[in-house]
Write an enzyme that holds these catalytic residues in place. Structure first.
Site, mmCIF file in Angstrom:
data_model
loop_
_atom_site.group_PDB
_atom_site.id
_atom_site.type_symbol
_atom_site.label_atom_id
_atom_site.label_comp_id
_atom_site.label_asym_id
_atom_site.label_seq_id
_atom_site.Cartn_x
_atom_site.Cartn_y
_atom_site.Cartn_z
ATOM 1 N N ASN A 90 0.937 -1.120 0.062
ATOM 2 C CA ASN A 90 -0.087 -0.022 0.108
ATOM 3 C C ASN A 90 0.852 1.238 -0.111
ATOM 4 O O ASN A 90 0.344 2.250 -0.498
ATOM 5 C CB ASN A 90 -0.822 -0.012 1.156
ATOM 6 C CG ASN A 90 -1.326 1.257 1.486
ATOM 7 O OD1 ASN A 90 -2.460 1.993 0.999
ATOM 8 N ND2 ASN A 90 -0.816 2.024 2.532
ATOM 9 N N TYR A 155 3.692 9.578 -11.078
ATOM 10 C CA TYR A 155 2.631 9.143 -10.204
ATOM 11 C C TYR A 155 1.914 8.151 -11.143
ATOM 12 O O TYR A 155 1.848 6.871 -10.912
ATOM 13 C CB TYR A 155 2.060 9.975 -9.314
ATOM 14 C CG TYR A 155 0.787 9.479 -8.497
ATOM 15 C CD1 TYR A 155 1.616 8.876 -7.063
ATOM 16 C CD2 TYR A 155 -0.283 9.427 -8.815
ATOM 17 C CE1 TYR A 155 0.415 8.301 -6.254
ATOM 18 C CE2 TYR A 155 -1.082 8.743 -8.061
ATOM 19 C CZ TYR A 155 -0.926 8.332 -6.843
ATOM 20 O OH TYR A 155 -1.664 7.528 -5.996
HETATM 21 N N1 NAD Z 1 -5.385 9.391 -1.107
HETATM 22 C C1 NAD Z 1 -5.686 8.995 -2.346
HETATM 23 O O1 NAD Z 1 -6.683 9.643 -2.794
HETATM 24 C C2 NAD Z 1 -5.360 7.860 -3.308
HETATM 25 C C3 NAD Z 1 -5.788 7.541 -4.339
HETATM 26 C C4 NAD Z 1 -5.198 6.557 -5.081
HETATM 27 C C5 NAD Z 1 -4.083 5.922 -4.491
HETATM 28 N N2 NAD Z 1 -3.652 5.908 -3.481
HETATM 29 C C6 NAD Z 1 -2.494 5.364 -3.148
HETATM 30 O O2 NAD Z 1 -2.941 4.583 -1.702
HETATM 31 C C7 NAD Z 1 -1.812 4.356 -1.045
HETATM 32 C C8 NAD Z 1 -1.727 5.000 0.357
HETATM 33 O O3 NAD Z 1 -1.828 6.472 0.185
HETATM 34 P P1 NAD Z 1 -2.366 7.265 1.543
HETATM 35 O O4 NAD Z 1 -3.375 8.215 0.577
HETATM 36 O O5 NAD Z 1 -2.896 6.455 2.424
HETATM 37 O O6 NAD Z 1 -1.033 8.193 1.698
HETATM 38 P P2 NAD Z 1 -0.539 8.683 3.127
HETATM 39 O O7 NAD Z 1 0.530 9.571 2.545
HETATM 40 O O8 NAD Z 1 -1.369 9.064 4.104
HETATM 41 O O9 NAD Z 1 0.202 7.100 3.571
HETATM 42 C C9 NAD Z 1 1.307 6.632 2.750
HETATM 43 C C10 NAD Z 1 2.376 6.099 3.710
HETATM 44 O O10 NAD Z 1 3.264 5.550 3.098
HETATM 45 C C11 NAD Z 1 4.524 5.608 3.866
HETATM 46 N N3 NAD Z 1 5.633 5.660 3.061
HETATM 47 C C12 NAD Z 1 6.199 6.567 2.100
HETATM 48 N N4 NAD Z 1 7.355 6.083 1.548
HETATM 49 C C13 NAD Z 1 7.567 5.180 2.044
HETATM 50 C C14 NAD Z 1 8.783 4.148 1.980
HETATM 51 N N5 NAD Z 1 9.754 4.484 1.251
HETATM 52 N N6 NAD Z 1 8.857 3.011 2.833
HETATM 53 C C15 NAD Z 1 7.765 2.890 3.777
HETATM 54 N N7 NAD Z 1 6.673 3.719 3.861
HETATM 55 C C16 NAD Z 1 6.607 4.712 2.994
HETATM 56 C C17 NAD Z 1 4.302 6.908 4.475
HETATM 57 O O11 NAD Z 1 4.993 7.158 5.553
HETATM 58 C C18 NAD Z 1 2.728 6.893 4.796
HETATM 59 O O12 NAD Z 1 2.679 6.484 6.074
HETATM 60 C C19 NAD Z 1 -0.733 5.156 -1.741
HETATM 61 O O13 NAD Z 1 0.081 4.010 -2.676
HETATM 62 C C20 NAD Z 1 -1.433 6.133 -2.765
HETATM 63 O O14 NAD Z 1 -0.645 6.224 -3.978
HETATM 64 C C21 NAD Z 1 -4.282 7.150 -2.759
#
Ligand code: NAD
Length: 251
Positions: A90, A155
């Site tokens: 994730n 992205y």
């Molecule tokens: N929020 C949205 O609208 C959305 C939409 C589509 C997809 N996503 C995807 O969902 C997933 C979660 O996103 P989110 O919105 O919860 O974001 P978020 O920023 O709240 O959480 C992402 C987490 O990943 C961790 N992270 C980042 N780089 C890292 C690394 N190198 N090693 C370990 N951990 C790492 C961060 O510390 C953070 O806790 C991501 O893959 C994102 O691309 C999010």
């Protein structure tokens, strides 16, 4: 429902918006959850919250942009009960920019964190799943990997690659009873989204209006889908890219 009783699950990005919701959901349903995040403190808070309500969780700090850290994460998870049943890939980052405005670093780090980590984590975990007779992997792609939003070329391209990676892995390991699927969320209210909203000068209300359902999504809604895909209820789902967008993807 206790669909994950006796199972071990790894959640990367488990300290973040969607990852913490997935961790809580899997733990509620009986999994021993390895909550992993680069932000070890955030992972610790989520694991402690899970334990406070009677679940079982272990926090593990790991920067999954590092190959060694990916392998260490899996080995530490396997050491708990001799198995990993579920891997939730994730964690992700979102570097904004088009071809000319992005830096080389933006491009490379996007691939390292969003895609290469899955390559290493899957290579670490799949031999254990084969030995155990199967497993489930759920990768987080994005609506933008299928229908690109402007100004996010790195992205969007990584997320399109996550979709292709998911289908390839599913095709290759379905005979080993390893089910690999991806979720493709639209706009979900998390710290990542809040940061994006701030950068663009828009508001959450602006985003709500873009979604035919009338609002953006909640992390718990993605977590419910991920839990379904990771569970035995999705026994015949393998190689699917499941959109969860409140109809934004078809608007
Ligand atoms: N929020 C949205 O609208 C959305 C939409 C589509 C997809 N996503 C995807 O969902 C997933 C979660 O996103 P989110 O919105 O919860 O974001 P978020 O920023 O709240 O959480 C992402 C987490 O990943 C961790 N992270 C980042 N780089 C890292 C690394 N190198 N090693 C370990 N951990 C790492 C961060 O510390 C953070 O806790 C991501 O893959 C994102 O691309 C999010």
């Amino acid at each position: 429902m206790k669909r994950f009783e006796g199972k071990v699950a790894i959640v990367t990005g488990g300290g973040g918006g969607i990852g913490s919701a997935i961790s809580r959901r899997l733990a509620q349903e009986g999994a021993l959850v390895v909550v992993s995040d680069m932000n070890g403190e955030a992972a610790g808070v989520v694991a402690a919250d899970i334990e406070a309500v009677g679940g079982v969780a272990v926090a593990f700090a790991a920067d999954i942009s590092q190959k060694d850290a990916c392998f260490r994460l899996v080995e530490n998870a396997v050491a708990l009960k001799g198995r990993v049943d579920v891997l939730i890939n994730n964690a992700g980052i979102n570097r904004r920019g088009n071809l000319l405005s992005l830096t080389d670093d933006d491009w490379h780090v996007s691939f390292t964190v969003n895609l290469d980590s899955m390559f290493h984590l899957c290579r670490a975990v799949i031999p254990h799943m084969i030995a155990a007779g199967g497993g489930a992997i759920v990768n987080t792609a994005s609506q933008w990997g299928l229908y690109p939003a402007p100004n996010h070329i790195a992205y969007n391209t990584t997320k399109a690659a996550v979709a292709a990676f998911t289908q390839n892995l599913a095709r290759d390991y379905a005979p080993d009873k390893i089910r690999v699927n991806a979720v493709c969320p639209g706009e979900i209210h998390t710290p990542m989204l809040e940061a994006g909203v701030k950068r663009s000068g828009r508001t959450i209300a602006d985003l709500d209006k873009l979604v035919p359902f009338g609002r953006i999504g909640k992390p718990e809604e993605v977590a419910a889908l991920v839990a379904f895909l990771a569970s035995d209820e999705a026994a015949f789902m393998c190689g699917s890219l499941v959109e969860i967008t409140g109809a934004q993807a078809v608007a």
